[in-house]
Design a protein around this motif. Structure first.
Motif, PDB file in Angstrom:
ATOM      1  N   ASN A   2       1.849  -6.017 -10.487  1.00 56.34           N
ATOM      2  CA  ASN A   2       1.667  -6.520  -9.136  1.00 56.34           C
ATOM      3  C   ASN A   2       2.144  -5.418  -8.194  1.00 56.34           C
ATOM      4  OD1 ASN A   2       2.190  -7.700  -6.548  1.00 56.34           O
ATOM      5  ND2 ASN A   2       2.009  -9.702  -7.520  1.00 56.34           N
ATOM      6  N   LEU A   3       1.218  -4.735  -7.562  1.00 58.28           N
ATOM      7  CA  LEU A   3       1.548  -3.590  -6.717  1.00 58.28           C
ATOM      8  C   LEU A   3       2.458  -3.983  -5.562  1.00 58.28           C
ATOM      9  CD1 LEU A   3       1.008  -0.538  -6.392  1.00 58.28           C
ATOM     10  CD2 LEU A   3      -0.782  -1.168  -4.774  1.00 58.28           C
ATOM     11  N   GLU A   4       2.247  -5.157  -5.001  1.00 56.92           N
ATOM     12  CA  GLU A   4       3.052  -5.581  -3.857  1.00 56.92           C
ATOM     13  C   GLU A   4       4.538  -5.643  -4.224  1.00 56.92           C
ATOM     14  OE1 GLU A   4       2.923  -8.861  -0.261  1.00 56.92           O
ATOM     15  OE2 GLU A   4       1.940  -9.343  -2.166  1.00 56.92           O
ATOM     16  N   ARG A   5       4.839  -6.077  -5.435  1.00 61.65           N
ATOM     17  CA  ARG A   5       6.239  -6.146  -5.876  1.00 61.65           C
ATOM     18  C   ARG A   5       6.756  -4.803  -6.373  1.00 61.65           C
ATOM     19  NH1 ARG A   5       5.838 -10.559 -10.000  1.00 61.65           N
ATOM     20  NH2 ARG A   5       4.174 -11.622  -8.944  1.00 61.65           N
ATOM     21  N   LYS A   6       5.910  -4.066  -7.074  1.00 55.84           N
ATOM     22  CA  LYS A   6       6.326  -2.823  -7.725  1.00 55.84           C
ATOM     23  C   LYS A   6       6.430  -1.653  -6.749  1.00 55.84           C
ATOM     24  CE  LYS A   6       6.994  -0.971 -11.851  1.00 55.84           C
ATOM     25  NZ  LYS A   6       8.125  -1.285 -12.667  1.00 55.84           N
ATOM     26  N   GLU A   7       5.510  -1.580  -5.776  1.00 51.52           N
ATOM     27  CA  GLU A   7       5.445  -0.461  -4.825  1.00 51.52           C
ATOM     28  C   GLU A   7       4.994  -0.990  -3.469  1.00 51.52           C
ATOM     29  OE1 GLU A   7       6.042   3.530  -4.042  1.00 51.52           O
ATOM     30  OE2 GLU A   7       6.082   2.811  -6.104  1.00 51.52           O
ATOM     31  N   PRO A   8       5.889  -1.698  -2.741  1.00 53.92           N
ATOM     32  CA  PRO A   8       5.481  -2.372  -1.498  1.00 53.92           C
ATOM     33  C   PRO A   8       4.919  -1.443  -0.426  1.00 53.92           C
ATOM     34  CG  PRO A   8       7.827  -2.722  -1.963  1.00 53.92           C
ATOM     35  CD  PRO A   8       7.264  -1.937  -3.089  1.00 53.92           C
ATOM     36  N   ARG A   9       5.426  -0.222  -0.328  1.00 47.61           N
ATOM     37  CA  ARG A   9       4.925   0.700   0.700  1.00 47.61           C
ATOM     38  C   ARG A   9       3.468   1.077   0.437  1.00 47.61           C
ATOM     39  NH1 ARG A   9       4.030   1.915   5.477  1.00 47.61           N
ATOM     40  NH2 ARG A   9       3.894   4.093   5.977  1.00 47.61           N
ATOM     41  N   LEU A  10       3.147   1.387  -0.799  1.00 50.74           N
ATOM     42  CA  LEU A  10       1.768   1.714  -1.155  1.00 50.74           C
ATOM     43  C   LEU A  10       0.869   0.499  -0.938  1.00 50.74           C
ATOM     44  CD1 LEU A  10      -0.377   3.613  -2.281  1.00 50.74           C
ATOM     45  CD2 LEU A  10       0.379   2.977  -4.581  1.00 50.74           C
ATOM     46  N   PHE A  11       1.344  -0.670  -1.311  1.00 49.99           N
ATOM     47  CA  PHE A  11       0.582  -1.893  -1.079  1.00 49.99           C
ATOM     48  C   PHE A  11       0.259  -2.045   0.406  1.00 49.99           C
ATOM     49  CE2 PHE A  11       0.222  -6.369  -0.023  1.00 49.99           C
ATOM     50  CZ  PHE A  11      -0.704  -6.808  -0.950  1.00 49.99           C
ATOM     51  N   GLN A  12       1.240  -1.808   1.257  1.00 51.60           N
ATOM     52  CA  GLN A  12       1.050  -1.918   2.706  1.00 51.60           C
ATOM     53  C   GLN A  12       0.016  -0.908   3.210  1.00 51.60           C
ATOM     54  OE1 GLN A  12       2.080  -4.158   4.920  1.00 51.60           O
ATOM     55  NE2 GLN A  12       0.902  -3.084   6.479  1.00 51.60           N
ATOM     56  N   LEU A  13       0.117   0.335   2.742  1.00 58.04           N
ATOM     57  CA  LEU A  13      -0.823   1.370   3.179  1.00 58.04           C
ATOM     58  C   LEU A  13      -2.253   1.019   2.778  1.00 58.04           C
ATOM     59  CD1 LEU A  13       1.268   4.553   2.351  1.00 58.04           C
ATOM     60  CD2 LEU A  13       0.633   3.740   4.632  1.00 58.04           C
ATOM     61  N   LEU A  14      -2.433   0.536   1.559  1.00 65.12           N
ATOM     62  CA  LEU A  14      -3.772   0.149   1.116  1.00 65.12           C
ATOM     63  C   LEU A  14      -4.259  -1.102   1.839  1.00 65.12           C
ATOM     64  CD1 LEU A  14      -3.469   0.900  -2.677  1.00 65.12           C
ATOM     65  CD2 LEU A  14      -5.016   2.026  -1.073  1.00 65.12           C
ATOM     66  N   SER A  15      -3.341  -2.021   2.123  1.00 62.67           N
ATOM     67  CA  SER A  15      -3.718  -3.243   2.845  1.00 62.67           C
ATOM     68  C   SER A  15      -4.297  -2.913   4.210  1.00 62.67           C
ATOM     69  CB  SER A  15      -2.506  -4.159   3.018  1.00 62.67           C
ATOM     70  OG  SER A  15      -2.083  -4.639   1.778  1.00 62.67           O
ATOM     71  N   GLU A  16      -3.805  -1.856   4.824  1.00 60.73           N
ATOM     72  CA  GLU A  16      -4.323  -1.445   6.130  1.00 60.73           C
ATOM     73  C   GLU A  16      -5.761  -0.953   6.047  1.00 60.73           C
ATOM     74  OE1 GLU A  16      -1.407   1.397   7.384  1.00 60.73           O
ATOM     75  OE2 GLU A  16       0.129  -0.147   7.640  1.00 60.73           O
ATOM     76  N   ARG A  17      -6.223  -0.641   4.848  1.00 59.86           N
ATOM     77  CA  ARG A  17      -7.594  -0.143   4.651  1.00 59.86           C
ATOM     78  C   ARG A  17      -8.573  -1.251   4.296  1.00 59.86           C
ATOM     79  NH1 ARG A  17      -7.980   5.239   6.260  1.00 59.86           N
ATOM     80  NH2 ARG A  17      -5.912   6.108   6.009  1.00 59.86           N
ATOM     81  N   ILE A  18      -8.103  -2.483   4.220  1.00 58.77           N
ATOM     82  CA  ILE A  18      -9.012  -3.577   3.900  1.00 58.77           C
ATOM     83  C   ILE A  18     -10.019  -3.734   5.025  1.00 58.77           C
ATOM     84  CG2 ILE A  18      -9.181  -6.083   3.566  1.00 58.77           C
ATOM     85  CD1 ILE A  18      -6.582  -5.938   1.995  1.00 58.77           C
ATOM     86  N   PHE A  19     -11.277  -3.730   4.659  1.00 52.30           N
ATOM     87  CA  PHE A  19     -12.405  -3.869   5.584  1.00 52.30           C
ATOM     88  C   PHE A  19     -12.470  -2.727   6.599  1.00 52.30           C
ATOM     89  CE2 PHE A  19     -11.231  -8.327   4.513  1.00 52.30           C
ATOM     90  CZ  PHE A  19     -12.242  -8.507   3.600  1.00 52.30           C
ATOM     91  N   SER A  20     -11.784  -1.628   6.360  1.00 50.72           N
ATOM     92  CA  SER A  20     -11.850  -0.468   7.249  1.00 50.72           C
ATOM     93  C   SER A  20     -12.566   0.650   6.516  1.00 50.72           C
ATOM     94  CB  SER A  20     -10.427  -0.029   7.632  1.00 50.72           C
ATOM     95  OG  SER A  20     -10.472   1.160   8.374  1.00 50.72           O
ATOM     96  N   ARG A  21     -13.831   0.882   6.858  1.00 50.48           N
ATOM     97  CA  ARG A  21     -14.634   1.873   6.141  1.00 50.48           C
ATOM     98  C   ARG A  21     -14.126   3.282   6.426  1.00 50.48           C
ATOM     99  NH1 ARG A  21     -20.845   1.154   6.905  1.00 50.48           N
ATOM    100  NH2 ARG A  21     -20.281   2.069   8.873  1.00 50.48           N
ATOM    101  N   GLN A  22     -14.060   4.079   5.370  1.00 48.62           N
ATOM    102  CA  GLN A  22     -13.690   5.488   5.467  1.00 48.62           C
ATOM    103  C   GLN A  22     -14.852   6.294   4.909  1.00 48.62           C
ATOM    104  OE1 GLN A  22     -10.627   6.430   6.858  1.00 48.62           O
ATOM    105  NE2 GLN A  22     -10.636   4.251   7.299  1.00 48.62           N
ATOM    106  N   THR A  23     -15.043   7.477   5.429  1.00 46.19           N
ATOM    107  CA  THR A  23     -16.174   8.284   4.992  1.00 46.19           C
ATOM    108  C   THR A  23     -15.737   9.537   4.259  1.00 46.19           C
ATOM    109  OG1 THR A  23     -18.216   9.359   5.664  1.00 46.19           O
ATOM    110  CG2 THR A  23     -16.378   9.612   7.141  1.00 46.19           C
ATOM    111  N   GLU A  24     -16.572   9.959   3.362  1.00 44.86           N
ATOM    112  CA  GLU A  24     -16.391  11.205   2.627  1.00 44.86           C
ATOM    113  C   GLU A  24     -17.769  11.835   2.497  1.00 44.86           C
ATOM    114  OE1 GLU A  24     -15.161  14.345   0.226  1.00 44.86           O
ATOM    115  OE2 GLU A  24     -13.976  12.994   1.450  1.00 44.86           O
TER     116      GLU A  24
END
Length: 127
Positions: free
Chosen positions: A104-126
């Motif tokens: 469970n990433l939220e419990r194991k690495e909360p900061r990374l979970f938060q950073l990825l959560s900010e990308r939900i439904f936010s398209r990024q381009t490459e």
């Protein structure tokens, strides 16, 4: 046939996913060195129009869902010259340790979970 083989789309999805993870502040190799793996458990792709050889493409990538150990990445492959949607898809992954035990990433690495959560439904381009 003059078109990109369908197997390339899975590779393009991986490029988009890897770049998105890098944009939140970690490379995929750093994740692995911390003991996190992100195996693909499902992949879907809907082909709408062919990518032709020697075209510049944009891969739009975002997190569609993140719950417990599961994370879903969403993708759009577009022709850069005219912003034509060529394909859309998603990959489903589970966060695991090196033994492939789900985490469970939220419990194991909360900061990374938060950073990825900010990308939900936010398209990024490459490109």
């Amino acid at each position: 046939m003059g078109v990109a083989h369908h197997s390339n789309y899975a590779v393009w999805f991986e490029v988009g996913r890897t770049d998105l993870i890098r944009k939140v502040g970690l490379s995929y190799s750093e994740l692995e060195s911390r003991g996190f793996l992100l195996p693909v458990v499902d992949l879907h792709c809907r082909f709408l129009s062919p990518a032709r050889y020697d075209e510049t493409l944009c891969i739009w990538t975002w997190v569609g869902e993140m719950r417990g150990p599961k994370i879903t990445f969403c993708y759009e492959v577009r022709r850069a010259s005219e912003d034509t949607l060529l394909a859309r898809g998603e990959t489903i992954h589970f966060w695991t340790d090196r033994n492939l035990k789900r985490l469970n990433l939220e419990r194991k690495e909360p900061r990374l979970f938060q950073l990825l959560s900010e990308r939900i439904f936010s398209r990024q381009t490459e490109e």
